[in-house]
Structures are given as C-alpha cells and as structure tokens.
Write an enzyme that holds these catalytic residues in place. Structure first.
Site, PDB file in Angstrom:
ATOM      1  N   CYS A   1    -114.017 -66.728  -1.057  1.00  0.00           N
ATOM      2  CA  CYS A   1    -113.259 -66.955   0.191  1.00  0.00           C
ATOM      3  C   CYS A   1    -112.318 -65.792   0.524  1.00  0.00           C
ATOM      4  O   CYS A   1    -111.936 -65.609   1.674  1.00  0.00           O
ATOM      5  CB  CYS A   1    -112.464 -68.248   0.106  1.00  0.00           C
ATOM      6  SG  CYS A   1    -113.511 -69.682  -0.116  1.00  0.00           S
TER       7      CYS A   1
ATOM      8  N   ASN B   1    -114.690 -74.719   6.338  1.00  0.00           N
ATOM      9  CA  ASN B   1    -114.421 -73.554   5.500  1.00  0.00           C
ATOM     10  C   ASN B   1    -115.690 -72.702   5.439  1.00  0.00           C
ATOM     11  O   ASN B   1    -116.673 -73.092   4.819  1.00  0.00           O
ATOM     12  CB  ASN B   1    -114.010 -74.018   4.102  1.00  0.00           C
ATOM     13  CG  ASN B   1    -113.691 -72.869   3.164  1.00  0.00           C
ATOM     14  OD1 ASN B   1    -113.943 -71.705   3.484  1.00  0.00           O
ATOM     15  ND2 ASN B   1    -113.147 -73.196   2.004  1.00  0.00           N
TER      16      ASN B   1
ATOM     17  N   HIS C   1    -106.994 -67.760   5.783  1.00  0.00           N
ATOM     18  CA  HIS C   1    -108.315 -68.313   5.456  1.00  0.00           C
ATOM     19  C   HIS C   1    -108.324 -69.783   5.867  1.00  0.00           C
ATOM     20  O   HIS C   1    -107.365 -70.520   5.601  1.00  0.00           O
ATOM     21  CB  HIS C   1    -108.569 -68.160   3.957  1.00  0.00           C
ATOM     22  CG  HIS C   1    -109.769 -68.910   3.471  1.00  0.00           C
ATOM     23  ND1 HIS C   1    -110.976 -68.856   4.112  1.00  0.00           N
ATOM     24  CD2 HIS C   1    -109.943 -69.739   2.404  1.00  0.00           C
ATOM     25  CE1 HIS C   1    -111.843 -69.620   3.464  1.00  0.00           C
ATOM     26  NE2 HIS C   1    -111.230 -70.170   2.429  1.00  0.00           N
TER      27      HIS C   1
END
Ligand code: ACO
Length: 326
Positions: free
Chosen positions: A116, A283, A253
């Site tokens: 990520c 996500n 993020h």
C-alpha cells in the site's frame, strides 16, 4: 540559497475498471452488510477488473491520461517507476509492459513493491533519479488488481479492497532551493519486516509456486497504522519547517476512513483539507493515492502551488510520506 533540481508534478491521470461493485452486491456473495462495511471502513463501493483486464492495462490507460494532462508525448519520458503488488506476471516487470504499450523505446522502466505504500516509495525513488540529473521526466504509477489475490470466501478481507490505477508525470525543473519551490520538497520512507504476519499474501514463486491470497490481522494493522503514518508526516514537517496549517491538502492512502481521520486529528490537520475517495474506490493499495490525486485535480481542488502531503502504510510493514508543492 543555491538553485536545486526539483521533481515537479506536471500531469496526473487515472483509470478505474468499468465494473462497480456496491456493498449491497457484496452482501449477496459473502455474509456481510452495507452497514458493517461502511461503519468500520467508510467504504460504499469499489471497482473490480474485468476478466482479462490486467494491472498493466489499467496502468497504461492511467499513464496515457497523465501524459495528456502534462502535454507530453511518450517520447518525452525516460523513466517509469510502477508500484504494484499485483503484477501481470512474476516477470517481466509490469512497468516494461506499460513502456511497450506506450511505444516508449528510450530510458528505463521498473517495478517497485511496497504494497500500500508503493506509490509513496515510487515518488521518492523517481525523485532521487530526477534530482540527481540522470533522468528528466518520469511516469510514476500505482496500479493494482487486488481482486485477483483476495480470498472471496473471507469476509474479513474481501470487502476492503478494489482495483484501479493512477499516474503522475514528474519533470526535473530548476528551483530556488527553498520551500516555495514547486515539486517534491521532502520524502521519508520506513520499513520494519518484523510485522510480516500481520499483512501478507500466503503464496509466491519461491515458497509455494502459487499466487496466494491476502491475509490480514485487521486489528493489528489498525493499531500500528496511525502512529506510523503520523511519525513520517512529522518527519516531513521537521525537514521543511512547514506545519499542518501550511498544508492545502492531505491525500492519505485510502484504506479506511477511521485511520485517515485519526491520523489527521493527531496532527491537527483540519477536516476540510482531507481528500477522501475510499468510499467509492475501497482500498486500491498502491493505486489509492494517485487515484485520489486525480479526482482532486480534476474537480479543481488541487491547484499548482498548493502544498500537498501524501502518506501511506502497508504490508511489510512499510510506511512513508512525501510533501509536494503542486
Ligand atoms: N461483515 C460482517 N461481519 C464481519 C465482517 C464483514 N465483512 N468481517 C468481520 N466480521 C465480524 C467478525 O467476524 C467479528 O465477529 P465476532 O465478534 O462475532 O467474532 C466482528 O465482525 C468484528 O470483527 P473485527 O475484526 O473485530 O472488526 P474490527 O472492528 O476490527 O474491523 C477492520 C475490522 C475493518 C478490518 C478493521 O480492523 C480495520 O479497519 N483494520 C485496518 C486494516 C486495514 O485498513 N487494512 C487495509 C490494508 S493495510 C493498509 O492499507 C494500511
């Protein structure tokens, strides 16, 4: 103050798969509800790649759009850094497939893997190439098809992720060497491999000869996330002498709205400055920040000269921040 090369953002683009899957649709596939997902994560929907639609295809479209927005052609690019944990193949690098699809014959293209945090790591890496003078114009891409590594029977993980790609074009430009310069002003990267078991994929060429599925101890990830990302943002503030009040936009993020809000609150970043796309994208790992940047540039929120903080935390653990004057 001596002049200094700065990696300046001159274009941004993104690509989402056509298929949008709402929480309600997911609830027909696994034992979950819209309410459970939304309350704990802020997610309402995510996009899922079509059969045969690969990470490099999404990345290529995002890169093409970033080039158009920069007013550049493929021949202007001499560096491609692509962050992904879901490459088309184990090798060659997905970046080289994007390079070929764009008709780029010059320069260098390679993948970078920090889950990520991949996009922040890719920005920091491209920045070091550009400010060294070795390369002039970079495509920095975050692209993922996480739907391919999800265990669609595991409701604790499959509801959280989505597919997509985002890209920026960075150009080496001469600045004054001050914090008023446009471009990347500071980057801070960290990792700590002791946390492997908290977030990993249970397969790989060297261990199982399979692709594997994502496994996560959600509570443990949550527990570490806020402290880690606020640490590296604090590093950026210290390095530049800038603070939360100086930021125009905070583009975190997009994993979980609660992590985003808690991080902003801890550093006294006001709510109006947070760019959030998690409700619509889920996500998307390395793609989440450039996807959010593309949304906020397209709707006119982020403008040249604005001070933008990006940050992420992901598997490894890895975590990092970048302060960019747009
Ligand atoms: N639908 C309905 N119920 C569910 C679901 C679901 N999709 N998933 C789990 N549950 C149940 C559990 O089985 C559990 O039931 P039980 O109490 O009967 O055992 C209950 O809901 C609570 O489960 P918890 O895991 O305790 O839920 P929690 O409140 O911790 O929320 C979540 C889980 C959303 C994953 C949270 O821990 C989180 O956000 N963690 C951060 C992880 C993250 O964002 N990761 C993204 C990747 S890492 C990164 O990008 C930074």
């Amino acid at each position: 103050m001596p002049s200094k090369l700065r990696s300046t953002v001159i274009g941004v683009g993104s690509c989402l798969p056509e298929r949008r899957v709402t929480n309600a649709e997911l609830a027909t596939m696994v034992d979950t509800t819209d309410e459970w997902i939304f309350q704990r994560t802020g997610i309402k929907a995510r996009h899922i790649a079509a059969e045969g639609e690969t990470t490099s295809m999404l990345a290529t479209k995002a890169a093409e759009r970033a080039l158009v927005s920069a007013g550049c052609c493929p021949q202007d690019i001499d560096l491609i850094v692509l962050a992904t944990s879901t490459p088309d193949l184990t090798f060659p690098a997905t970046a080289t497939q994007v390079q070929a699809a764009l008709g780029i014959r010059q320069g260098v293209a390679f993948d970078l893997q920090a889950v990520c945090s991949g996009f922040v790591f890719a920005v920091a890496t491209a920045d070091k190439f550009l400010i060294s003078g070795s390369h002039r114009r970079a495509l920095v891409i975050g692209a993922e098809t996480f739907s391919r590594i999800l265990d669609w029977k595991d409701r604790t993980t499959c509801v959280l992720f989505g597919d997509g790609a985002g890209a920026i074009v960075l150009e080496a430009r001469q600045g004054e060497g001050t914090i008023a310069d446009r471009g990347v002003l500071a980057t801070h990267l960290r990792s700590d491999g002791r946390h492997r078991e908290k977030l990993y994929v249970d397969g790989g060429p060297s261990s199982t000869q399979t692709v594997g599925h994502l496994r996560m101890l959600g509570k443990d990830v949550f527990r570490h996330a806020v402290g880690m990302v606020t640490d590296v943002m604090t590093d950026s503030f210290k390095a530049t002498g800038l603070g939360a009040d100086d930021l125009d936009w905070f583009v975190p993020h997009q994993a979980n709205e609660r992590i985003i809000d808690a991080s902003a609150e801890k550093l006294h970043i006001s709510k109006e400055k947070i760019i959030k796309t998690v409700s619509q994208h889920g996500n998307t790992s390395a793609a989440s920040i450039p996807l959010a940047l593309a949304v906020a540039c397209a709707d006119g929120r982020i403008k040249p000269g604005h001070l933008v903080m990006i940050e992420a935390m992901g598997g490894g653990f890895t975590w990092g921040s970048a302060m960019i004057r747009w």
